[in-house]
Design an enzyme around this catalytic site. Structure first.
Site, short mmCIF file in Angstrom:
data_model
loop_
_atom_site.label_atom_id
_atom_site.label_comp_id
_atom_site.label_asym_id
_atom_site.label_seq_id
_atom_site.Cartn_x
_atom_site.Cartn_y
_atom_site.Cartn_z
N LYS A 180 0.85 -1.18 0.00
CA LYS A 180 0.00 0.00 0.00
C LYS A 180 0.89 1.23 0.00
O LYS A 180 1.98 1.23 0.58
CB LYS A 180 -0.92 -0.03 1.21
CG LYS A 180 -1.90 -1.18 1.08
CD LYS A 180 -2.90 -1.23 2.19
CE LYS A 180 -3.82 -2.41 1.89
NZ LYS A 180 -4.85 -2.57 2.85
N HIS B 175 -3.65 1.80 4.56
CA HIS B 175 -2.95 2.95 3.98
C HIS B 175 -2.51 3.93 5.07
O HIS B 175 -1.48 4.58 4.96
CB HIS B 175 -3.84 3.65 2.94
CG HIS B 175 -3.98 2.84 1.69
ND1 HIS B 175 -4.98 1.92 1.51
CD2 HIS B 175 -3.20 2.80 0.58
CE1 HIS B 175 -4.83 1.34 0.33
NE2 HIS B 175 -3.76 1.86 -0.26
N SER C 153 -7.30 3.73 -2.17
CA SER C 153 -7.39 3.57 -0.72
C SER C 153 -8.83 3.82 -0.30
O SER C 153 -9.42 4.84 -0.67
CB SER C 153 -6.47 4.59 -0.03
OG SER C 153 -6.80 4.74 1.33
#
Length: 181
Positions: free
Chosen positions: A73, A106, A148
């Site tokens: 991420k 994230h 995200s």
């Protein structure tokens, strides 16, 4: 592994044979959403902190790109430098790209960079969005994709530009797509 990630990587022509570079896939939950909202609110209400400086009075430079090898991420962050680089000029607003191995969410990729920026006196810190970055250091290939749930989709074209402007990645093939998670 999520079929969305697999499909996106296949569509992007990535080498999926290196499972050792893949983190487990986590999706967001109510707790992460709440903590991400707290982070966004804190940043919206924060001012400049005391900056850490070098011996000659200049603040310490922070690299614009920090990417861990593998698929992880990532977030795109912007922040205003604590001081102008030249006398009489305005402080620059810069973009940063960071990915973290092992970041379950994230927010976990964003927090270390945000902390560093705050400690070095950067102002107006904003998390502009996120997604995933697949970096293969052996193949010198970087693919940017996805989004995200907590911060929305980053402008991957901006992330690509930030990465390409870093001399450490000048010989990498950098691509992006809005497909996949």
């Amino acid at each position: 592994m999520s079929q969305y990630i697999t499909k996106s990587k296949q569509q992007l022509g990535l080498n999926l044979g290196r499972q050792d570079k893949m983190d487990p896939i986590y999706t967001t939950n109510a707790e992460d959403q709440a903590k991400a909202a707290e982070l966004r609110a804190r940043l919206a209400n924060s001012g400049a902190s005391e900056s850490e400086t070098n011996d000659d009075g200049r603040w310490k430079e922070i690299k614009s790109v920090s990417i861990d090898d593998g698929a992880h991420k990532y977030v795109l962050v912007c922040a205003t430098e604590p001081f102008p680089r030249e006398k009489g000029a305005e402080p620059l607003t810069r973009n940063f790209v960071t990915s973290k191995r092992g970041a379950a969410y994230h927010r976990n990729a964003a927090e270390p960079l945000v902390y560093t920026l705050e400690q070095h006196g950067f102002r107006n810190i904003q998390i502009l969005g996120g997604g995933r970055i697949y970096c293969d250091e052996d193949e010198k290939k970087i693919s940017i994709f996805g989004y995200s749930y907590s911060f929305g989709q980053a402008k991957h074209s901006v992330s690509k530009s930030v990465i390409e402007s870093d001399e450490r990645y000048s010989d990498y093939d950098v691509s992006w797509s809005n497909e996949g998670y």
